[in-house]
Each structure stands twice: as C-alpha cells, then as structure tokens.
Design a protein around this motif. Structure first.
Motif, short mmCIF file in Angstrom:
data_model
loop_
_atom_site.label_atom_id
_atom_site.label_comp_id
_atom_site.label_asym_id
_atom_site.label_seq_id
_atom_site.Cartn_x
_atom_site.Cartn_y
_atom_site.Cartn_z
N GLN A 164 0.83 -1.21 0.00
CA GLN A 164 0.00 0.00 0.00
C GLN A 164 0.86 1.25 0.00
OE1 GLN A 164 -2.49 -0.95 3.40
NE2 GLN A 164 -4.22 -1.48 2.07
N ARG A 165 1.99 1.21 0.68
CA ARG A 165 2.89 2.37 0.66
C ARG A 165 3.41 2.62 -0.75
NH1 ARG A 165 4.78 0.19 5.68
NH2 ARG A 165 6.58 -0.76 4.64
N GLU A 166 3.74 1.56 -1.47
CA GLU A 166 4.21 1.73 -2.85
C GLU A 166 3.11 2.30 -3.74
OE1 GLU A 166 6.84 -0.98 -5.73
OE2 GLU A 166 4.73 -1.63 -5.73
N ILE A 167 1.89 1.78 -3.61
CA ILE A 167 0.78 2.27 -4.42
C ILE A 167 0.49 3.73 -4.11
CG2 ILE A 167 -1.71 2.03 -4.82
CD1 ILE A 167 -1.35 -0.98 -4.29
N ASP A 168 0.51 4.10 -2.84
CA ASP A 168 0.22 5.49 -2.48
C ASP A 168 1.30 6.42 -3.01
OD1 ASP A 168 -1.99 4.57 -1.17
OD2 ASP A 168 -1.17 4.74 0.85
N ARG A 169 2.54 5.97 -3.02
CA ARG A 169 3.63 6.80 -3.53
C ARG A 169 3.53 7.00 -5.04
NH1 ARG A 169 8.12 5.11 -5.83
NH2 ARG A 169 7.91 3.00 -4.98
N VAL A 170 3.17 5.95 -5.77
CA VAL A 170 3.15 6.02 -7.23
C VAL A 170 1.82 6.56 -7.76
CG1 VAL A 170 3.24 4.63 -9.35
CG2 VAL A 170 4.84 4.17 -7.47
N VAL A 171 0.71 6.12 -7.18
CA VAL A 171 -0.62 6.41 -7.72
C VAL A 171 -1.31 7.55 -6.99
CG1 VAL A 171 -2.90 5.42 -8.17
CG2 VAL A 171 -0.85 4.01 -8.47
N GLY A 172 -1.09 7.63 -5.68
CA GLY A 172 -1.85 8.59 -4.89
C GLY A 172 -3.22 8.05 -4.55
N LYS A 173 -4.10 8.93 -4.05
CA LYS A 173 -5.42 8.45 -3.64
C LYS A 173 -6.56 9.03 -4.47
CE LYS A 173 -5.96 11.84 0.10
NZ LYS A 173 -6.23 11.97 1.55
N ASP A 174 -6.23 9.74 -5.54
CA ASP A 174 -7.28 10.40 -6.33
C ASP A 174 -7.64 9.66 -7.61
OD1 ASP A 174 -7.44 12.46 -4.47
OD2 ASP A 174 -5.78 13.55 -5.40
N ARG A 175 -7.01 8.51 -7.86
CA ARG A 175 -7.35 7.70 -9.03
C ARG A 175 -7.00 6.25 -8.75
NH1 ARG A 175 -3.03 5.89 -12.05
NH2 ARG A 175 -1.02 6.90 -11.70
N LEU A 176 -7.57 5.35 -9.57
CA LEU A 176 -7.26 3.92 -9.46
C LEU A 176 -5.96 3.60 -10.19
CD1 LEU A 176 -10.76 2.35 -10.28
CD2 LEU A 176 -9.73 2.64 -8.02
N PRO A 177 -5.22 2.61 -9.72
CA PRO A 177 -4.07 2.13 -10.50
C PRO A 177 -4.53 1.59 -11.85
CG PRO A 177 -4.04 1.23 -8.27
CD PRO A 177 -5.38 1.87 -8.45
N ASN A 178 -3.66 1.70 -12.86
CA ASN A 178 -3.95 1.14 -14.17
C ASN A 178 -2.71 0.44 -14.72
OD1 ASN A 178 -2.31 3.21 -15.45
ND2 ASN A 178 -4.03 4.63 -15.10
N MET A 179 -2.83 -0.15 -15.90
CA MET A 179 -1.72 -0.93 -16.45
C MET A 179 -0.51 -0.08 -16.75
SD MET A 179 -2.57 -4.07 -16.26
CE MET A 179 -0.97 -4.54 -16.91
N GLU A 180 -0.70 1.23 -16.99
CA GLU A 180 0.43 2.11 -17.24
C GLU A 180 1.31 2.27 -15.99
OE1 GLU A 180 -2.69 2.80 -18.42
OE2 GLU A 180 -2.03 2.18 -20.43
N ASP A 181 0.75 1.97 -14.82
CA ASP A 181 1.51 2.08 -13.57
C ASP A 181 2.39 0.85 -13.32
OD1 ASP A 181 0.33 4.57 -12.70
OD2 ASP A 181 -1.48 3.45 -12.19
N GLU A 182 2.17 -0.21 -14.07
CA GLU A 182 2.85 -1.47 -13.76
C GLU A 182 4.37 -1.34 -13.67
OE1 GLU A 182 2.82 -6.15 -15.17
OE2 GLU A 182 2.72 -4.57 -16.66
N PRO A 183 5.06 -0.66 -14.60
CA PRO A 183 6.52 -0.58 -14.49
C PRO A 183 7.00 0.10 -13.21
CG PRO A 183 5.79 0.05 -16.69
CD PRO A 183 4.56 -0.03 -15.84
N SER A 184 6.17 0.95 -12.63
CA SER A 184 6.56 1.68 -11.42
C SER A 184 6.12 0.98 -10.15
CB SER A 184 5.96 3.10 -11.45
OG SER A 184 6.35 3.80 -12.62
N LEU A 185 5.41 -0.11 -10.26
CA LEU A 185 4.91 -0.84 -9.10
C LEU A 185 5.56 -2.22 -9.02
CD1 LEU A 185 1.10 0.10 -9.31
CD2 LEU A 185 2.80 0.99 -7.68
N GLN A 186 6.88 -2.23 -8.82
CA GLN A 186 7.62 -3.49 -8.84
C GLN A 186 7.23 -4.41 -7.68
OE1 GLN A 186 9.24 -4.75 -11.16
NE2 GLN A 186 10.39 -6.44 -10.25
N TYR A 187 6.91 -3.84 -6.53
CA TYR A 187 6.51 -4.68 -5.40
C TYR A 187 5.15 -5.34 -5.67
CZ TYR A 187 6.24 -6.26 -0.52
OH TYR A 187 6.17 -7.04 0.61
N ILE A 188 4.25 -4.62 -6.35
CA ILE A 188 2.96 -5.22 -6.72
C ILE A 188 3.17 -6.31 -7.76
CG2 ILE A 188 0.66 -4.78 -7.66
CD1 ILE A 188 1.21 -3.56 -4.89
#
Length: 534
Positions: A322-346
């Motif tokens: 959740q810390r990684e998602i909050d850092r990369v995505v924030g809380k104002d939108r849902l994660p999407n496939m474009e976020d995948e390269p930046s979410l290595q822990y996910i």
C-alpha cells in the motif's frame, strides 16, 4: 498318468499368463526410482485421497528430482526440479507434449473433446493455433479495457458486499472470460450458467479423483464391464450430458449472434469462420470454447483468492504494498496498467501469489512421452505420463528460502513478464511453473497476469484486508493456508475475511468509477452497449 501335449501346452500357457500378470505394476530396474510396489496394483494403493501434493513432495525429497510411480499398467514419471522440467518438457517438447489415455476424464466426462486432455496431433495443433489468435501478447493488450471495467464492478461489489469476497472475485474472472470468448459478460454471481460452470467442473474433479477412475484408467479391460458394476461410469456420462448442454448452448448463442450481426469481437468469431473452412462439429467447437471459459474462470479467481488469504497471514506485506501504491498512484485515481513498471513490489505480489499458491498444484494433467527416452541414466518408456510437480518445485528451499513465507521481494530484480520468464535458459530463474511448460504451456498467461495485476493493485489501493474478530474470544480468526480444495485445480478453502475501505474518499471514487462504467451497459441486460475505451 502322463499329460498329453495339449494339456502341457495349456498349463504352460496359464503359467505364462500368471507370470505376465504378476509383472504388472512392477518397476523395471532402469526406470527412475520410486516407492515399493505391489503386484498388479503397483503404487495405486499408495495414492493419497487428499492433499496429494504433500505426498508427491515427500516422495521427491526421498527419491530425488525424477522418480516413477507404477499405476497398474501405466507408468508416471514425476519431475520435481526446475531443471528436469526444463530439460524434458521444454527442450524435448517435440516428444513430451502428448497425453495419456484418460478414459474417465476425456472419454466418459468429455466425449473425447476436452482440449486440456486432447491427444497431441494435428487436431490439437490446429486448435492450439486458434487459441493463440485469441490469447497472444498483442491481442491480450486489447482486453485491458474489459479487464479494467469488470474490475471496477468487483471493487463496487467488495464495497457493497464485503462478506462475499470469493463470489465477487469469481464473477470478475468469469465475466472477463465470457467477454473474450463469447462476446457477452456475466453481470452477477447469481447467473445460473456461471453457477453451473463451477458446479460442473467441481463434479468433473470429484469423479476423476476416485479410486474407481484410477482403476478404469489403469486397467482398460475393466472398461468392458457394465455400468452397474462401476456406477461411476453412469455418473460420468450424466456429467458429460449436462456439461455438453451448457457449452453447446453458449456456442450456438454466439454462432447465431454472428449470423444476425450482433456478436461483438471475440474468439467465437474466428471459431465460426474456421468451422466453415474445416467442417468440425458444433460439439467440438462448443468444447474448445467451453474449456477456455472453464480454465479462464477458475485459475485467475483462485489465485486472487489466495492472495487475499496471504494478506491476512502476512499483514506487513499489505502495508508495504500500500505504501508503494500510495507513492506512485496517490489516492485520487485507481491504478492502471500504465503504472505497472513503477509498481515493482505489486508485480512481485502477482508472481509470489502464483508461486505461493499454485492452482495447478501438480501440473493439472500430466504430459506423455511419444517414444522411449533417457534422462539422468534412467529409461523413460514410451507412453509414460510425465508430471510437472509444481508444488515441490515451488516449495524447494534452494529456489525459495522459507518457501511458505509470502515474500514479494523474491522478485524485486525480476522485470520479466511470466511468459518471458518461462523461456529463460536458466531454469532456476523462472518465476513460477503454475502455467505449465513446453508446448502445453497455458496460452492465457498474458491475460491472467494483467487480470491479477489489476485485481491486486486496485484491491490494495481501495481496501484494508484484515481478519474477522471472534466475538467470544476477541481473537483474530486466521485461515489455515494448508487447507485446500481438492482436484487438478486447487484453491484455499473458503475462509472469513474483513474487507473495509481505507478511507471515505476511496470509497466515493469506487462508486463514481462504477457509475460511469454502467453508462456503457444496457440498463436491463447489463450487457455492453458499446465497446469500452481505454
């Protein structure tokens, strides 16, 4: 009184047959080692009724990376190391891609048409090529809008009915698969045809787990006996009738929609065109499309459900993710496939879910070798079944230290997708063996990996996953990760879980996203009015 020559020959013939019968079930000295056998039965009597993966792992620890089981007239070679799978199923796939004779599963339960158990040959290769058209990496990318929107409904359902975690996950997986295969979606878990799909596959698994099924598969002579002596045969035929009606109904609905010009782009479009060119039956087309639906609906849902269980048992992983998602995505939108390269822990969570709880725990259905072969000084006889012992490989502490610990950091330096990882020359670097190996490797892995990434990243973005508290004791109720369903595809037994929104803002955004998605659906049928955009 001296015996006549015919009498002597008759006695010798009987003695020969008895001696021949007593060799059934015995292990040749140049076969891979294995547990001691009994005449006729071989190791059939030692086959476990539950949790077979644990016994197969125990035998691997005792007899090594390649061992053999004698199952009546059949030989099963069990591969329990990544290198053995690489060397045989991958590198020698030209001779290791056949199937054994599955009389109960393929003939009685499936009318000889189940793609998973289909004999290796021109027909299988033709349909395999067709499936590649549906599931290759470039086409898989076009399904992301459908995955995204079905995922939004899953989040909405988790918000509204958090106590129906498994049902919500299953509907998500099934709806995506029906869209890709048949051009229509499953809008609710209460859909009768979806329930029939899961119930029918459960019945298929139960039938094929029985000792009677093992005897009929191992001793072909028993198949000539009437059904009243083996009631399982009648049960299998009844299951096939119900399953055929379901699959044929799906196929004919899609085929008729194509004729009227109302069928959306999906696998059935190509299947209908191929049927006109090749002339295969509606039954065969129904079973190709139906078993695609079966596989796609079950495996992704089971892996996601296992991930949720892991979050209950390893809360520190959830917090870190959740810390990684909050850092990369924030809380104002849902994660999407474009976020995948930046979410290595996910990405690591996806890979670790596939490793930690492999749905194809013993490789689903064994391969078979089409001619005699040799490996590690052992003889592998023609026609032998060859099992990919996925559980033993995944739980090998040399590959994965503390293997029952859920640790996505195992993959912190792994930037390959599952398909590319499977082709690595170094077998020890492959992420997991859940998708199979060689020419029988699952073609849906591109789609599955994206579905898992969206499912995991968005659930963690939106919700806190925590144990239910026992009202009487005040203690957390935690699931037992070793309690699994049984069969060729497994998952955790259903457990209790508390799923709550991380904050009101995220809950509001989930509702807003789903309301916008609903505008693409017919208000009555809940089918797509138009193809969703990215």
């Amino acid at each position: 009184m001296a015996l006549s020559t015919p009498a002597i020959l008759a006695i010798l013939g009987v003695l020969f047959l008895v001696r021949k019968a007593l060799t059934i079930g015995s292990r040749h000295k140049d076969y891979p080692p294995g547990p001691p056998t009994l005449p006729i039965l071989g190791n059939i009597h030692q086959m476990p009724k539950r949790d077979a993966h644990l016994q197969f792992q125990k035998w691997a620890n005792e007899y090594g990376p390649i061992y053999s089981l004698m199952l009546g007239t059949r030989v099963l070679i069990v591969l329990s190391s990544d290198q053995a799978v690489k060397d045989l199923l991958d590198k020698r796939s030209a001779i290791y891609s056949a199937r054994e004779d599955h009389y109960v599963g393929q003939q009685l339960c499936s009318g000889g048409m189940r793609f998973l158990m289909m004999e290796y040959g021109p027909t299988w290769r033709y349909f395999r090529k067709m499936c590649h058209v549906l599931l290759n990496v470039n086409v898989a990318k076009t399904y992301v809008p459908y995955q995204s929107l079905e995922n939004k409904q899953m989040l909405h359902e988790m918000l509204m009915s958090p106590d129906r975690c498994l049902q919500n996950i299953r509907r998500y997986s099934n709806a995506l698969t029906t869209t890709m295969t048949f051009g229509w979606r499953t809008p609710t878990y209460e859909d009768a045809k979806m329930k029939q799909l899961y119930e029918g596959f459960s019945e298929f698994v139960q039938i094929n787990q029985t000792g009677t099924a093992a005897l009929l598969d191992s001793f072909p002579i028993l198949r000539k006996l009437p059904d009243w002596m083996f009631p399982l045969q009648a049960r299998a035929k009844k299951a096939f009738k119900k399953e055929r009606e379901l699959y044929l109904g799906h196929w004919l609905t899609a085929k008729n929609a194509m004729k009227t010009g109302t069928l959306r782009p999906c696998f059935c479009v190509g299947m209908a065109q191929a049927q006109q060119e090749e002339g295969f039956s509606d039954d065969q087309a129904a079973y190709i499309t139906g078993t695609l639906l079966e596989a796609g609906s079950d495996t992704t849902a089971s892996t996601l459900y296992a991930f949720v269980q892991a979050m209950l048992l390893f809360p520190e992983v959830q917090k870190k993710a959740q810390r990684e998602i909050d850092r990369v995505v924030g809380k104002d939108r849902l994660p999407n496939m474009e976020d995948e390269p930046s979410l290595q822990y996910i990405r690591g969570c996806v890979k670790e879910s596939l490793r930690w709880m492999p749905t194809t725990i013993l490789g689903a259905v064994p391969h078979a070798v089409i001619r005699e072969d040799a490996y590690m000084s052992y003889r592998i006889p023609k026609g032998a079944g060859v099992m990919n012992n996925v559980w033993a490989i995944h739980m090998d502490p040399r590959r994965s230290p503390e293997p029952r610990r859920f640790d996505p950091d195992r993959f912190k330096d792994d930037f390959l997708n599952c398909a590319d990882s499977a082709t690595q020359p170094d077998a020890s670097k492959r992420d997991s063996f859940t998708f199979g190996a060689g020419r029988r490797i699952c073609q849906g892995m591109h789609v599955a990996e994206r579905s898992l990434f969206l499912g995991i990243s968005r659930m963690l973005w939106a919700f806190d996953i925590s144990p239910v508290i026992d009202a009487a004791t005040g203690e957390a109720i935690l699931p037992d990760p070793d309690r699994l369903t049984q069969g060729i595809l497994v998952m955790p037994e259903e457990y209790k879980v508390s799923i709550t929104p991380r904050d009101q803002g995220r809950a509001d955004l989930i509702e807003k996203e789903w309301q916008e998605a609903e505008h693409l659906l017919d208000p009555i049928t809940k089918q797509w009015k138009q193809t969703p955009g990215p």
